[in-house]
Motif scaffolding. Structure first.
Motif, mmCIF file in Angstrom:
data_model
loop_
_atom_site.group_PDB
_atom_site.id
_atom_site.type_symbol
_atom_site.label_atom_id
_atom_site.label_comp_id
_atom_site.label_asym_id
_atom_site.label_seq_id
_atom_site.Cartn_x
_atom_site.Cartn_y
_atom_site.Cartn_z
ATOM 1 N N ILE A 166 39.430 36.092 47.414
ATOM 2 C CA ILE A 166 40.056 37.218 46.711
ATOM 3 C C ILE A 166 39.069 38.374 46.555
ATOM 4 O O ILE A 166 39.402 39.545 46.756
ATOM 5 C CB ILE A 166 40.574 36.760 45.338
ATOM 6 N N SER A 167 37.809 38.003 46.204
ATOM 7 C CA SER A 167 36.777 39.039 46.066
ATOM 8 C C SER A 167 36.528 39.731 47.396
ATOM 9 O O SER A 167 36.419 40.963 47.471
ATOM 10 C CB SER A 167 35.488 38.406 45.525
ATOM 11 N N LEU A 168 36.429 38.916 48.478
ATOM 12 C CA LEU A 168 36.219 39.487 49.806
ATOM 13 C C LEU A 168 37.398 40.355 50.215
ATOM 14 O O LEU A 168 37.224 41.417 50.854
ATOM 15 C CB LEU A 168 36.000 38.369 50.823
ATOM 16 N N ASN A 169 38.578 39.916 49.875
ATOM 17 C CA ASN A 169 39.760 40.701 50.222
ATOM 18 C C ASN A 169 39.750 42.042 49.504
ATOM 19 O O ASN A 169 40.082 43.088 50.090
ATOM 20 C CB ASN A 169 41.014 39.902 49.852
ATOM 21 N N SER A 170 39.350 42.002 48.219
ATOM 22 C CA SER A 170 39.258 43.256 47.468
ATOM 23 C C SER A 170 38.210 44.178 48.068
ATOM 24 O O SER A 170 38.427 45.385 48.235
ATOM 25 C CB SER A 170 38.932 42.945 45.998
ATOM 26 N N LEU A 176 38.123 49.299 53.787
ATOM 27 C CA LEU A 176 39.144 49.920 54.636
ATOM 28 C C LEU A 176 39.486 51.315 54.125
ATOM 29 O O LEU A 176 39.646 52.266 54.922
ATOM 30 C CB LEU A 176 40.402 49.034 54.660
ATOM 31 N N GLN A 177 39.597 51.419 52.800
ATOM 32 C CA GLN A 177 39.873 52.732 52.228
ATOM 33 C C GLN A 177 38.726 53.712 52.517
ATOM 34 O O GLN A 177 38.953 54.868 52.890
ATOM 35 C CB GLN A 177 40.099 52.612 50.722
ATOM 36 N N LEU A 178 37.466 53.224 52.322
ATOM 37 C CA LEU A 178 36.313 54.066 52.616
ATOM 38 C C LEU A 178 36.266 54.445 54.084
ATOM 39 O O LEU A 178 35.953 55.599 54.442
ATOM 40 C CB LEU A 178 35.029 53.334 52.216
#
Length: 234
Positions: A166-170, A176-178
């Protein structure tokens, strides 16, 4: 029901000295059908009437024989009884007892004891079976407990991995946003660079054209401004 037995101090077949009673059935008192037993003697004859002179309807009732009491004579010296096989007759009341004979009671106790022993053996066998089932269930429970501990440990590891995932996904979403922001900036810079290149190309073209014009101008104008040799020599 009441039961009686023959007493051992009385003789079964030498029933002498008995006085005949008058009025065999008229003077008899009728009782409810109660159980009686022959006393602890050998055998007691069953007669058709209330004296030893009457016909014997049964050669001898064995000690402990259960009988149904039908009635008693008025003086209670004789009793009319009925066997389990249906034979009815009279015998002296003194041969009857309210309780079974000691031998009959002993046999009954033996039968009851054998029955209790059989029940005890059955219960012991069932107890052994239940004990074995309990041990098997206890062993199974221990295995299940061990398996549960292993499952809990695996679940904890899965939760830890899930938390990391979950942390990696976040973090991946943030990256991805950056990356998208950077890609937008790159696209903007690329567009600006293209505009600059186009502008430079236009400026170079204009400068070249201007240089060409200047060259043409100089070519056309300088000869006119420069004096000719013929005129100087003249």
């Amino acid at each position: 029901m009441i039961v009686k037995l023959l007493t051992p101090h009385l003789l079964p077949f030498t029933l002498v000295g008995l006085v005949a009673f008058s009025a065999l059935f008229a003077s008899s008192q009728v009782y409810s059908q109660e159980m009686r037993y022959i006393r602890d003697t050998l055998f007691v004859p069953l007669r058709s009437g209330q004296s030893y002179k009457h016909r014997i309807v049964h050669k001898g009732l064995e000690s402990g024989t259960p009988l149904i009491l039908l009635e008693e004579s008025e003086d209670e010296a004789y009793s009319r009884v009925k066997t389990n096989s249906g034979i009815e007759g009279w015998l002296q009341t003194q041969y009857l007892s309210d309780e079974p004979s000691a031998r009959a009671q002993l046999e009954s106790f033996k039968l009851e004891n054998d029955k209790l022993k059989a029940q005890s053996a059955t219960l012991k066998k069932e107890l052994n079976t239940i004990s074995k089932q309990y041990q098997d269930a206890k062993s199974t429970m221990a295995q299940l407990s061990k398996g549960q501990q292993s499952s809990e440990q695996e679940l904890a590891e899965i939760k830890s991995i899930s938390a990391n995932a979950i942390s990696l996904n976040s973090e991946n979403k943030d990256l991805l946003q950056l990356n998208q922001v950077l890609q937008n900036k790159v696209d903007m810079l690329t567009t600006d660079n293209q505009h600059l290149n186009d502008k430079l190309d236009n400026d170079a073209f204009l400068n070249g054209a201007f240089a060409v014009l200047i060259g043409v101008f100089i070519t056309l104008l300088v000869p006119r401004l420069w004096p000719s040799k013929s005129s100087e020599w003249a």
